[in-house]
Write a protein that holds these residues in place. Structure first.
Motif, PDB file in Angstrom:
ATOM      1  N   ASP A 117       0.645  -0.840  -0.209  1.00  0.00           N
ATOM      2  CA  ASP A 117       0.268  -0.235  -0.475  1.00  0.00           C
ATOM      3  C   ASP A 117       1.112   1.510   0.522  1.00  0.00           C
ATOM      4  OD1 ASP A 117       0.916  -0.156   2.560  1.00  0.00           O
ATOM      5  OD2 ASP A 117      -0.582  -0.194   4.288  1.00  0.00           O
ATOM      6  N   ARG A 118       1.406   0.987  -0.291  1.00  0.00           N
ATOM      7  CA  ARG A 118       3.439   2.438  -0.083  1.00  0.00           C
ATOM      8  C   ARG A 118       4.261   2.684  -1.501  1.00  0.00           C
ATOM      9  NH1 ARG A 118       6.950   3.430   3.903  1.00  0.00           N
ATOM     10  NH2 ARG A 118       6.856   5.219   2.980  1.00  0.00           N
ATOM     11  N   PRO A 119       3.097   2.761  -2.208  1.00  0.00           N
ATOM     12  CA  PRO A 119       3.999   2.125  -4.182  1.00  0.00           C
ATOM     13  C   PRO A 119       5.275   3.377  -3.846  1.00  0.00           C
ATOM     14  CG  PRO A 119       2.113   3.383  -4.626  1.00  0.00           C
ATOM     15  CD  PRO A 119       1.427   2.843  -2.872  1.00  0.00           C
ATOM     16  N   ILE A 120       5.989   3.026  -4.916  1.00  0.00           N
ATOM     17  CA  ILE A 120       6.870   4.167  -4.860  1.00  0.00           C
ATOM     18  C   ILE A 120       6.270   5.064  -6.449  1.00  0.00           C
ATOM     19  CG2 ILE A 120       8.960   4.953  -5.790  1.00  0.00           C
ATOM     20  CD1 ILE A 120       9.472   3.271  -3.224  1.00  0.00           C
ATOM     21  N   ILE A 121       6.921   6.590  -5.681  1.00  0.00           N
ATOM     22  CA  ILE A 121       5.853   7.628  -6.796  1.00  0.00           C
ATOM     23  C   ILE A 121       6.153   8.334  -7.349  1.00  0.00           C
ATOM     24  CG2 ILE A 121       4.656   9.375  -6.316  1.00  0.00           C
ATOM     25  CD1 ILE A 121       2.808   6.813  -5.845  1.00  0.00           C
ATOM     26  N   PHE A 122       6.350   7.987  -8.801  1.00  0.00           N
ATOM     27  CA  PHE A 122       6.936   9.122  -9.536  1.00  0.00           C
ATOM     28  C   PHE A 122       5.953  10.228 -10.330  1.00  0.00           C
ATOM     29  CE2 PHE A 122       8.404  10.464 -14.183  1.00  0.00           C
ATOM     30  CZ  PHE A 122       9.607  10.473 -13.991  1.00  0.00           C
ATOM     31  N   PRO A 123       6.214  11.979  -9.981  1.00  0.00           N
ATOM     32  CA  PRO A 123       5.723  12.432 -10.141  1.00  0.00           C
ATOM     33  C   PRO A 123       5.212  12.827 -12.017  1.00  0.00           C
ATOM     34  CG  PRO A 123       7.874  13.793  -9.312  1.00  0.00           C
ATOM     35  CD  PRO A 123       8.274  12.109  -9.746  1.00  0.00           C
ATOM     36  N   ALA A 124       4.255  13.531 -11.368  1.00  0.00           N
ATOM     37  CA  ALA A 124       3.620  13.649 -13.228  1.00  0.00           C
ATOM     38  C   ALA A 124       4.011  15.947 -13.139  1.00  0.00           C
ATOM     39  CB  ALA A 124       2.259  13.923 -13.201  1.00  0.00           C
ATOM     40  N   SER A 125       4.861  15.739 -12.806  1.00  0.00           N
ATOM     41  CA  SER A 125       5.589  17.195 -12.793  1.00  0.00           C
ATOM     42  C   SER A 125       6.866  17.105 -13.169  1.00  0.00           C
ATOM     43  CB  SER A 125       5.349  18.182 -11.885  1.00  0.00           C
ATOM     44  OG  SER A 125       6.428  17.340 -10.254  1.00  0.00           O
ATOM     45  N   SER A 126       7.155  16.077 -13.792  1.00  0.00           N
ATOM     46  CA  SER A 126       9.085  15.758 -14.043  1.00  0.00           C
ATOM     47  C   SER A 126       9.147  16.147 -15.012  1.00  0.00           C
ATOM     48  CB  SER A 126       9.023  14.213 -13.746  1.00  0.00           C
ATOM     49  OG  SER A 126      10.642  13.901 -14.061  1.00  0.00           O
ATOM     50  N   TYR A 158       8.492  12.666 -17.254  1.00  0.00           N
ATOM     51  CA  TYR A 158       6.930  12.059 -17.356  1.00  0.00           C
ATOM     52  C   TYR A 158       7.200  11.573 -18.650  1.00  0.00           C
ATOM     53  CZ  TYR A 158       2.765  11.184 -15.787  1.00  0.00           C
ATOM     54  OH  TYR A 158       1.172  10.553 -15.360  1.00  0.00           O
ATOM     55  N   PRO A 159       6.184  10.288 -19.119  1.00  0.00           N
ATOM     56  CA  PRO A 159       6.824  10.023 -20.221  1.00  0.00           C
ATOM     57  C   PRO A 159       4.981  10.447 -21.217  1.00  0.00           C
ATOM     58  CG  PRO A 159       5.428   7.965 -18.686  1.00  0.00           C
ATOM     59  CD  PRO A 159       6.025   9.093 -17.981  1.00  0.00           C
ATOM     60  N   ALA A 160       5.698  10.811 -22.660  1.00  0.00           N
ATOM     61  CA  ALA A 160       4.619  11.507 -23.745  1.00  0.00           C
ATOM     62  C   ALA A 160       4.134  10.043 -24.013  1.00  0.00           C
ATOM     63  CB  ALA A 160       5.400  11.705 -24.515  1.00  0.00           C
ATOM     64  N   PRO A 161       2.727  10.365 -24.431  1.00  0.00           N
ATOM     65  CA  PRO A 161       1.794   9.473 -25.214  1.00  0.00           C
ATOM     66  C   PRO A 161       2.220   8.644 -25.882  1.00  0.00           C
ATOM     67  CG  PRO A 161       0.558  11.352 -24.781  1.00  0.00           C
ATOM     68  CD  PRO A 161       2.118  11.556 -24.354  1.00  0.00           C
ATOM     69  N   PHE A 162       1.718   7.153 -26.159  1.00  0.00           N
ATOM     70  CA  PHE A 162       2.713   6.386 -26.822  1.00  0.00           C
ATOM     71  C   PHE A 162       1.805   5.826 -27.311  1.00  0.00           C
ATOM     72  CE2 PHE A 162       3.011   4.826 -22.503  1.00  0.00           C
ATOM     73  CZ  PHE A 162       2.704   3.305 -23.106  1.00  0.00           C
ATOM     74  N   ARG A 163       1.984   4.888 -28.386  1.00  0.00           N
ATOM     75  CA  ARG A 163       1.125   3.840 -29.331  1.00  0.00           C
ATOM     76  C   ARG A 163       1.646   2.240 -28.525  1.00  0.00           C
ATOM     77  NH1 ARG A 163      -2.908   5.114 -31.704  1.00  0.00           N
ATOM     78  NH2 ARG A 163      -2.592   8.388 -32.949  1.00  0.00           N
ATOM     79  N   ARG A 164       0.682   1.656 -28.415  1.00  0.00           N
ATOM     80  CA  ARG A 164       0.629   0.079 -28.404  1.00  0.00           C
ATOM     81  C   ARG A 164       1.468  -0.664 -28.937  1.00  0.00           C
ATOM     82  NH1 ARG A 164      -4.428   1.914 -24.715  1.00  0.00           N
ATOM     83  NH2 ARG A 164      -3.109   1.994 -22.753  1.00  0.00           N
ATOM     84  N   PRO A 165       1.668  -1.797 -29.034  1.00  0.00           N
ATOM     85  CA  PRO A 165       1.856  -2.771 -30.279  1.00  0.00           C
ATOM     86  C   PRO A 165       0.082  -3.083 -30.881  1.00  0.00           C
ATOM     87  CG  PRO A 165       2.559  -3.724 -28.041  1.00  0.00           C
ATOM     88  CD  PRO A 165       1.901  -2.495 -27.564  1.00  0.00           C
ATOM     89  N   GLY A 220      -0.774  -0.650 -31.371  1.00  0.00           N
ATOM     90  CA  GLY A 220      -2.184   0.815 -32.155  1.00  0.00           C
ATOM     91  C   GLY A 220      -2.582   1.802 -31.402  1.00  0.00           C
ATOM     92  N   SER A 221      -3.234   1.166 -31.159  1.00  0.00           N
ATOM     93  CA  SER A 221      -3.938   1.881 -29.852  1.00  0.00           C
ATOM     94  C   SER A 221      -3.052   3.010 -28.447  1.00  0.00           C
ATOM     95  CB  SER A 221      -4.466   1.115 -28.654  1.00  0.00           C
ATOM     96  OG  SER A 221      -3.800   0.591 -27.725  1.00  0.00           O
ATOM     97  N   LEU A 222      -3.763   4.112 -28.946  1.00  0.00           N
ATOM     98  CA  LEU A 222      -2.784   5.191 -27.830  1.00  0.00           C
ATOM     99  C   LEU A 222      -2.956   5.544 -26.688  1.00  0.00           C
ATOM    100  CD1 LEU A 222      -1.206   8.619 -28.425  1.00  0.00           C
ATOM    101  CD2 LEU A 222      -3.156   9.151 -28.368  1.00  0.00           C
ATOM    102  N   ALA A 223      -1.852   5.174 -26.148  1.00  0.00           N
ATOM    103  CA  ALA A 223      -1.854   5.440 -24.119  1.00  0.00           C
ATOM    104  C   ALA A 223      -0.841   6.197 -23.810  1.00  0.00           C
ATOM    105  CB  ALA A 223      -0.893   4.466 -23.478  1.00  0.00           C
ATOM    106  N   THR A 224      -1.973   6.930 -22.738  1.00  0.00           N
ATOM    107  CA  THR A 224      -2.086   8.988 -22.503  1.00  0.00           C
ATOM    108  C   THR A 224      -1.950   8.269 -20.828  1.00  0.00           C
ATOM    109  OG1 THR A 224      -2.704   9.427 -24.543  1.00  0.00           O
ATOM    110  CG2 THR A 224      -2.394  11.347 -22.339  1.00  0.00           C
TER     111      THR A 224
END
Length: 240
Positions: A37-46, A49-56, A58-62
């Motif tokens: 219940d205590r995950p390691i958090i990477f902030p959206a403000s970095s 932070y990963p940009a939107p990308f295409r899954r194998p 072809g769908s878009l992941a944001t």
């Protein structure tokens, strides 16, 4: 040392020191507790932070919001220890004859010290969480951190001595033998002996180790100490 024609004094001292450096895989960075219940958090403000990308397919992941991550801290280095052990021992005693008795007696002191020092790769969970929340650490890179990210990541490293252990044994023993009387086949002889021994053990982990703050370190290690005393006697008769 020949004290006189019938008696000798003796002594011995030994000392050894061993050092070993060993390393295991880089620290796994995630909350692997049963509760999880205590995950390691990477902030959206970095800025990383990963940009939107295409899954194998072809769908878009944001990606949105802060991310719970599972990461291997390769940029922190392999978890590396230097273990140092020292052993010493001295014995002083005497042997010879006193009247009708042959005797042998000695005092022995033995000591063992072991220390463990973290030299690279081990990370404080509390400090690492804070470092990743700054957004300066790039958990997605495969080519290493930039200078700023590496500096922040280095602040989470645990360096220095994290454990000391010491054990000692003190013992005294004495034994003697004599002939009692003549039997048809030879002399009836007797031997007597005694030993007293005290053993002590003390294991002292550093606060960072006993608190369980070492990420991927297997939990907290409480200190321990113990001692005991042992006494023994024997009697033996030989009748040919």
């Amino acid at each position: 040392f020949q004290l006189n024609a019938d008696n000798q004094l003796f002594g011995e001292y030994t000392y050894s020191e061993n050092k070993a450096t060993y390393a295991s895989s880089e620290t796994p960075i995630n909350d692997f507790s049963a509760a999880g219940d205590r995950p390691i958090i990477f902030p959206a403000s970095s800025k990383f932070y990963p940009a939107p990308f295409r899954r194998p397919d072809g769908s878009l992941a944001t990606p949105t919001g802060d991310l719970a991550i599972a990461w291997r801290g390769k940029d922190a280095g392999r978890r590396t220890d230097q273990a140092t052990s020292e052993q010493s021992r001295f014995v002083v005693g005497a042997k010879g004859s006193f009247g009708a008795w042959e005797y042998d007696t000695a005092f022995n002191h033995a000591e063992s010290k072991v220390s463990d020092r973290y030299t690279d790769g081990y990370l404080s969970e509390a400090r690492l969480r804070a470092a990743i929340l700054t957004g300066a650490v790039n958990v997605f890179t495969t080519s290493g951190q930039d200078a700023a990210g590496q500096a922040v990541l280095n602040t989470a490293k645990i360096l220095g001595e994290v454990r000391q252990s010491k054990g000692t044994v003190d013992s005294f023993d004495i034994k003697g033998s004599t002939e009692l009387l003549k039997l048809p086949a030879g002399m009836l002889s007797m031997a007597l002996g005694a030993e007293a021994r005290k053993e002590k053990f003390n294991d002292r982990p550093a606060a960072v180790l006993s608190s369980g703050d070492v990420l991927g370190g297997g939990g907290n290690y409480p200190g321990a100490s113990a001692d005991r005393k042992v006494t023994a006697f024997f009697a033996e008769f030989v009748a040919p």
